[in-house]
Design a protein around this motif. Structure first.
Motif, PDB file in Angstrom:
ATOM      1  N   ARG A 161       2.557   1.760  -3.351  1.00 58.24           N
ATOM      2  CA  ARG A 161       1.615   2.195  -4.385  1.00 58.24           C
ATOM      3  C   ARG A 161       1.315   3.686  -4.252  1.00 58.24           C
ATOM      4  O   ARG A 161       1.323   4.429  -5.237  1.00 58.24           O
ATOM      5  N   GLU A 181      -9.655   6.451  -5.426  1.00 56.01           N
ATOM      6  CA  GLU A 181      -8.613   7.482  -5.403  1.00 56.01           C
ATOM      7  C   GLU A 181      -9.210   8.879  -5.440  1.00 56.01           C
ATOM      8  O   GLU A 181      -8.562   9.845  -5.044  1.00 56.01           O
ATOM      9  N   ALA A 182     -10.439   9.007  -5.899  1.00 59.72           N
ATOM     10  CA  ALA A 182     -11.069  10.327  -5.997  1.00 59.72           C
ATOM     11  C   ALA A 182     -11.676  10.776  -4.672  1.00 59.72           C
ATOM     12  O   ALA A 182     -12.149  11.910  -4.563  1.00 59.72           O
ATOM     13  N   THR A 224       4.395   5.684  -5.281  1.00 57.53           N
ATOM     14  CA  THR A 224       4.730   5.642  -6.704  1.00 57.53           C
ATOM     15  C   THR A 224       3.703   6.394  -7.551  1.00 57.53           C
ATOM     16  O   THR A 224       4.067   7.185  -8.416  1.00 57.53           O
ATOM     17  N   TYR A 225       2.425   6.149  -7.302  1.00 64.63           N
ATOM     18  CA  TYR A 225       1.404   6.643  -8.237  1.00 64.63           C
ATOM     19  C   TYR A 225       0.634   7.858  -7.727  1.00 64.63           C
ATOM     20  O   TYR A 225      -0.030   8.535  -8.510  1.00 64.63           O
ATOM     21  N   PHE A 226       0.697   8.126  -6.427  1.00 65.23           N
ATOM     22  CA  PHE A 226      -0.052   9.264  -5.871  1.00 65.23           C
ATOM     23  C   PHE A 226       0.831  10.132  -4.960  1.00 65.23           C
ATOM     24  O   PHE A 226       0.417  10.513  -3.877  1.00 65.23           O
ATOM     25  N   ALA A 265      -4.055   2.780   0.370  1.00 70.91           N
ATOM     26  CA  ALA A 265      -4.121   1.778  -0.697  1.00 70.91           C
ATOM     27  C   ALA A 265      -4.684   2.370  -1.981  1.00 70.91           C
ATOM     28  O   ALA A 265      -4.270   2.008  -3.080  1.00 70.91           O
ATOM     29  N   SER A 266      -5.637   3.270  -1.858  1.00 63.48           N
ATOM     30  CA  SER A 266      -6.284   3.825  -3.052  1.00 63.48           C
ATOM     31  C   SER A 266      -5.626   5.115  -3.513  1.00 63.48           C
ATOM     32  O   SER A 266      -5.826   5.526  -4.656  1.00 63.48           O
ATOM     33  N   ARG A 326      -0.772  13.536  -3.716  1.00 62.00           N
ATOM     34  CA  ARG A 326      -2.033  13.584  -2.976  1.00 62.00           C
ATOM     35  C   ARG A 326      -1.789  14.027  -1.544  1.00 62.00           C
ATOM     36  O   ARG A 326      -0.805  13.614  -0.927  1.00 62.00           O
ATOM     37  N   PHE A 350       0.838  -1.212   0.000  1.00 62.56           N
ATOM     38  CA  PHE A 350       0.000   0.000   0.000  1.00 62.56           C
ATOM     39  C   PHE A 350       0.873   1.261   0.000  1.00 62.56           C
ATOM     40  O   PHE A 350       0.597   2.225  -0.706  1.00 62.56           O
TER      41      PHE A 350
END
Lengths: 545, 545
Positions: B18, B220-221, B21-23, B244-245, B26, B15
């Motif tokens: 992730r 994620e939103a 790497t991708y968020f 996680a999201s 945020r 988690f």
């Protein structure tokens, strides 16, 4: 030890129990030659338990392979669960394999029984004599009056409904999440098909992943039309997700014509329809003027979704197509090309690029793109590398196959055989297959991108670009071009057309004109065939060098 | 064996990786005494890796318990992952326990270090001398200028930021999904608190379950405001699901006043806010007139959500509250009271009943309601039984506690201690706690339902109904009633009021008037105290029998 969590196993019987208990009245609709047939999860679950009894009665061994040769139907869904939940292994046979591939996989998997739709007997019966381990053929009568065969000294032939009527409801036996649940063979372009074995655990987790709100978000309120076949990489998890969530399922059966699919979408109020791009190219035109207001998501994968198709789909239904990436080796759902909330305000061009990409990995999956030097590529949208995958529903090799070693990296990641770049937003973008890429002077040229540019020439119908050996550069591209009927173009015209459209060093060293591009059993370009054909082709200038 | 699925473990480092790497951009927003503090998952993940180094530097043992005594903040989220991902076990201490309970659980869990918010030092410092195993106290300065203590010959005191500044980014070490990740003690009303240990696997799966579209559907939103404390049953999985999201997280810190929460919801555009019913009773009035258009779901649990609250919430925000059921022993999410699509057209009365129930089990969880005879109850909305739970994130007993045996059934299900009925639609409806139910003549009377009816009397402020021993019926109900200030009512008036509102045999044998109902540390009625107080109470007519 007491004082921790229960050691409950992630086994597929839970999905059946849940659907039967909480969603007994939800429908499974199957389109057949005799019209729509309707059943419910309650009736289906009971038949699935009795089917477990049928497998016992037939003497199928523990862990024995139970093959299906069938369309998407409610019966196929019974087999989907009865085989693994009774401790056997489901083996879905691909209807579109070449005959010799079919024989290979039945024998390689050591299938003990094949369940076949009556309408498909014509494809199966001629091969049965070559099957080494099959003791039973069970015919599922779908209303197509093919002759029921008999095999003297070969497998016994049974009627599905008769067997079911003679069986008792039988308790499921699947206590170990690491046990094999099903297998599926890839329809590779090189050599024999390769078998991927899924476990209860991998299928359970993959189903949950498909149900995550950020993936496909399957819910009990969905009406799911899996146009993607159940023999094709677990129908992208949708058959399992339908049962797990209690969603209504619409099984299209054998008739995949655009008009029929469009009618099913409207009349059954489908919310989620999934299939490969070529399916939607036809269906979208038939959807025009129909009420598609129930549709909420149309996942699409198997090959790249052209932006024009997604645009057209949005024009007709109000929804862009949702591109997802995966392969037999990845269960298959690995990534989904949703536009995340922080990118929603991007330019239309960027949105198109993101939607046409392979997206972000779903929770549970790790993806990396590795250069020939072993480094992960930067997120520049340009640097190419091999896509590798890891996660609880990614394969660690092929069933009983010495090609397993080359399929895995030393640290246990699956080599996908895809060449990819990473967009600056972290989205994955496939550009080619590793075996098709042209490796020249230490750099890679994407055959797919070159082909797309060549096919933009108005005289070109199809183009395939392959690598040809070169003494200085290792490989150089050769363009194999099919001209449109009546159209004309010369080698030099084609090469001049590419000038300015691709980097200078990408321009093929030569062009050959061919009558057609050879295709694989599933309709993909067979560049392997072309490479063999042009193995000794001498590129211009090479002889002088 | 080659040819199956990768044996990737379900561990929490995935988690963090992730989100990083991708968020990376945020936000995690924390409301502090000094105003809103903003960080990102990128910065947070880096600090979390460095915090793993801090735990190494402090010499915390492998599997050592790392306690937190803290509000919901970004730092607490660092600890949430650094402890389990470095191979230790997070132990969240409940701020609202009685002091002697706090000492008990610190010693029982053998905590090696306690991370404490500076604003909470006043609650912790007086107990430190009683802690047997704590070697370090790490103060997280949240802007409240409490004096930093020192303990002569006791634990060393450190500053969180100083430790972090002195540590290196450290790789995570968590290779086994069955390893303990965290623990949480129940604030039971009987005896000492009991410890529940969560594994990486159970937390990973529970997080996925919370993210399922049919459960809470975290994406994620989302912008998540967990008002539920992080020390209370994993904050219902929302802290893990946010990471996680990649969802934006709004941490409310110490100020849980209705006005502040309402302002956070509006200004940070919160989509998902979760807390116990009493929180929303205050917040809903403060939301009036504010822009709550971003809100999409408000999960609520911990105790029953009054229909009036849900209605009022819908009036103000357009959304009914989503009731969910769970407990420390179930990670906690076990069921969610969503109205499923096939019931959407029910009467308003039925919809209210469904929304006020505990709903349907989430995928992965099995629930059953068992009568004293060992049979599952029919779905009649009337027959009562004990609720039992099974699943991969349900406990199998308490940490190092001989009360584990009575907590489990012989076939390995967790006894929840709740009394429930099943509605005809398959929805679970809790009616009481097993220890509070009045067992009379082989039947059960729900103390909660009786109390609700008594509290409907205009003169009654509070009422608690307890069982008192009865020679013929085993137990009979005794009503303990607190009158409103200045109001009057007699025993006979109260009993007459119940006539026609409950079954004749439910009517209490007597009424006693008390000054107040004793409460537990978390504000629930302590019927145990009342039972002790009235243990020898002689019901009318018994002496004559």
């Amino acid at each position: 030890m007491l004082g921790t969590m229960q050691e409950r196993q992630l086994t597929l019987d839970h999905f059946v129990n849940r659907a039967e208990t909480y969603f007994p009245d939800r429908e499974i609709v199957t389109n057949t030659a005799a019209g729509l047939q309707r059943t419910t999860y309650g009736a289906w679950a009971d038949r699935t338990h009795r089917l477990a009894g049928v497998l016992d009665n037939l003497g199928i061994s523990a862990e024995g392979r139970v093959a299906t040769f069938a369309w998407n139907t409610a019966r196929h869904l019974e087999l989907y669960f009865a085989a693994p939940c009774s401790g056997r292994v489901l083996h879905t046979l691909n209807l579109r394999l070449f005959p010799e591939q079919l024989t290979y996989i039945v024998n390689h998997a050591e299938d003990e029984v094949i369940f076949v739709d009556r309408s498909l007997l014509g494809l199966l019966v001629p091969r049965v004599g070559e099957f080494n381990t099959v003791k039973h053929i069970v015919v599922m009568d779908d209303g197509v009056p093919n002759e029921i065969p008999s095999f003297d000294g070969g497998p016994e032939v049974h009627d599905y409904e008769e067997l079911l009527a003679g069986a008792e409801r039988t308790e499921f036996r699947c206590a170990d999440e690491w046990a094999a649940a099903s297998m599926c063979y890839t329809s590779g372009t090189t050599g024999n098909p390769k078998g991927v074995t899924y476990t209860h655990r991998s299928t359970y987790l993959h189903t949950m992943a498909a149900m995550l709100a950020d993936t496909i978000g399957v819910t009990e309120a969905d009406v799911i039309l899996p146009v993607v076949p159940m023999f094709h990489a677990n129908a992208w998890g949708l058959a399992h997700a339908a049962v797990a969530s209690g969603a209504k399922l619409v099984q299209p059966g054998p008739d995949l014509s655009p008009g029929t699919l469009a009618r099913l979408i409207e009349e059954e109020k489908v919310t989620l329809a999934a299939g490969v791009p070529t399916i939607w190219m036809g269906v979208v035109e038939e959807l025009e003027g129909r009420d598609t207001s129930a549709l909420r998501v149309v996942p699409c994968g198997g090959s790249a979704v052209p932006t024009s198709l997604s645009k057209r789909f949005e024009e007709v239904t109000g929804l862009p197509i949702l591109q997802a990436w995966g392969m037999t080796e990845t269960s298959p759902v690995g990534s989904v090309a949703k536009v995340i909330s922080s990118l929603e305000d991007s330019s239309e061009e960027k949105l198109d690029e993101l939607r046409a990409s392979q997206g972000l990995p779903v929770l549970g999956v790790e993806l990396r793109v590795v250069t020939p030097d072993g480094e992960q590529v930067p997120w520049d949208g340009e640097t190419q590398g091999e896509l590798q995958a890891a996660g609880p529903w990614i394969t660690n090799g092929y069933y009983n196959d010495e090609r397993s070693a080359e399929a895995m990296t030393e640290d246990g990641w699956c080599r996908t055989g895809d060449v990819a770049v990473m967009l600056p937003e972290g989205y994955l973008k496939l550009v080619d297959r590793t075996k098709d890429v042209i490796k020249t002077g230490g750099e890679w040229i994407s055959s797919v991108e070159l082909e797309n540019e060549i096919m933009a020439h108005p005289a070109v119908a199809e183009a395939a670009v392959i690598a040809v050996a070169h003494p200085k550069w290792a490989e150089r591209p050769l363009a194999c071009v099919v001209l449109r009927d009546g159209a004309e173009a010369t080698r030099d015209e084609i090469l001049a057309f590419l000038d300015g459209r691709v980097a200078k060093w990408w321009i093929p060293d030569d062009v050959v004109f061919i009558d057609e591009v050879p295709k694989t059993s599933v309709g993909k370009f067979s560049k392997k065939t072309l490479r063999e054909q042009f193995a000794d082709y001498e590129l211009p200038g090479v002889a002088d060098a």
